[in-house]
Design an enzyme around this catalytic site. Structure first.
Site, PDB file in Angstrom:
ATOM      1  N   CYS A   3       0.825  -1.209   0.000  1.00 20.13           N
ATOM      2  CA  CYS A   3       0.000   0.000   0.000  1.00 20.13           C
ATOM      3  C   CYS A   3       0.858   1.257   0.000  1.00 20.13           C
ATOM      4  O   CYS A   3       1.906   1.306   0.649  1.00 20.13           O
ATOM      5  CB  CYS A   3      -0.863   0.052   1.259  1.00 20.13           C
ATOM      6  SG  CYS A   3      -1.860  -1.402   1.593  1.00 20.13           S
ATOM      7  N   CYS A   4       0.382   2.261  -0.705  1.00 18.66           N
ATOM      8  CA  CYS A   4       0.894   3.621  -0.595  1.00 18.66           C
ATOM      9  C   CYS A   4      -0.277   4.550  -0.917  1.00 18.66           C
ATOM     10  O   CYS A   4      -1.386   4.073  -1.156  1.00 18.66           O
ATOM     11  CB  CYS A   4       2.110   3.866  -1.481  1.00 18.66           C
ATOM     12  SG  CYS A   4       1.812   3.850  -3.262  1.00 18.66           S
ATOM     13  N   TRP A   5      -0.058   5.848  -0.933  1.00 16.39           N
ATOM     14  CA  TRP A   5      -1.171   6.780  -1.060  1.00 16.39           C
ATOM     15  C   TRP A   5      -2.018   6.489  -2.300  1.00 16.39           C
ATOM     16  O   TRP A   5      -3.228   6.395  -2.217  1.00 16.39           O
ATOM     17  CB  TRP A   5      -0.648   8.216  -1.077  1.00 16.39           C
ATOM     18  CG  TRP A   5      -1.736   9.230  -0.934  1.00 16.39           C
ATOM     19  CD1 TRP A   5      -2.065  10.185  -1.848  1.00 16.39           C
ATOM     20  CD2 TRP A   5      -2.628   9.405   0.160  1.00 16.39           C
ATOM     21  NE1 TRP A   5      -3.108  10.939  -1.381  1.00 16.39           N
ATOM     22  CE2 TRP A   5      -3.486  10.473  -0.138  1.00 16.39           C
ATOM     23  CE3 TRP A   5      -2.806   8.754   1.380  1.00 16.39           C
ATOM     24  CZ2 TRP A   5      -4.486  10.912   0.711  1.00 16.39           C
ATOM     25  CZ3 TRP A   5      -3.807   9.193   2.227  1.00 16.39           C
ATOM     26  CH2 TRP A   5      -4.630  10.254   1.895  1.00 16.39           C
TER      27      TRP A   5
ATOM     28  N   LEU B 108      -4.126   3.832  -0.383  1.00 19.23           N
ATOM     29  CA  LEU B 108      -4.572   4.246   0.947  1.00 19.23           C
ATOM     30  C   LEU B 108      -5.594   5.374   0.845  1.00 19.23           C
ATOM     31  O   LEU B 108      -6.432   5.541   1.712  1.00 19.23           O
ATOM     32  CB  LEU B 108      -3.375   4.708   1.781  1.00 19.23           C
ATOM     33  CG  LEU B 108      -2.350   3.633   2.130  1.00 19.23           C
ATOM     34  CD1 LEU B 108      -1.110   4.268   2.747  1.00 19.23           C
ATOM     35  CD2 LEU B 108      -2.947   2.588   3.055  1.00 19.23           C
TER      36      LEU B 108
END
Length: 151
Positions: free
Chosen positions: A64-66, A108
């Site tokens: 996950c990342c932004w 995210l």
């Protein structure tokens, strides 16, 4: 199932992901912002999670990342990994079914807890296709990895 999870930020959806996977009975190993002391940079923690899949220490990973884009790019640099950025259940199903994806990448920013459950339901319910065309495509990606690494 052993699942490696990474996130570059300690966001509510990342914590919900850990809880949901554990509630489903998976053995979860956290990386990045979800593991105190780990390097939270998306390229670093996504690679760690993906490498555990490639090395056989994990069966699958969720990175996950932004936006999910950076995490998927980093994961896909690890030979043997087929990471898919999924923003909905239909894409998650197709990624597992047609692409035999072994790493799920999530945003995210865009993934709510209800959507997260839908995506995970689809991801875990789908099995890789036995269709010869689908298998040839997956094998083609494996050949690309071997050509890139010289193995």
């Amino acid at each position: 199932m052993r699942i490696s999870v990474s996130s570059d930020m300690d966001e509510p959806v990342a914590r919900a992901l850990l809880a949901e996977l554990r509630e489903r009975g998976h053995d979860v190993r956290a990386h990045g912002a979800l593991s105190p002391g780990d390097d939270p940079q998306w390229a670093v923690c996504s690679e760690r999670a993906a490498r555990e899949v490639a090395d056989g220490a994990a069966d699958q990973a969720v990175v996950c990342c932004w936006t999910g884009t950076g995490a998927s790019i980093a994961a896909n640099k690890v030979p043997g990994v087929r990471a898919a950025l999924c923003a909905d259940a239909y894409t998650a199903d197709g990624a597992r079914r047609w692409n035999d994806a072994n790493v799920l990448a999530l945003s995210l920013r865009l993934t709510s807890p209800p959507l997260l459950r839908e995506i995970l339901d689809a991801w875990f319910a789908a099995a890789p296709s036995d269709d010869p065309d689908d298998r040839r495509n997956v094998e083609r990606t494996a050949r690309l990895d071997r050509a890139r690494t010289g193995t």
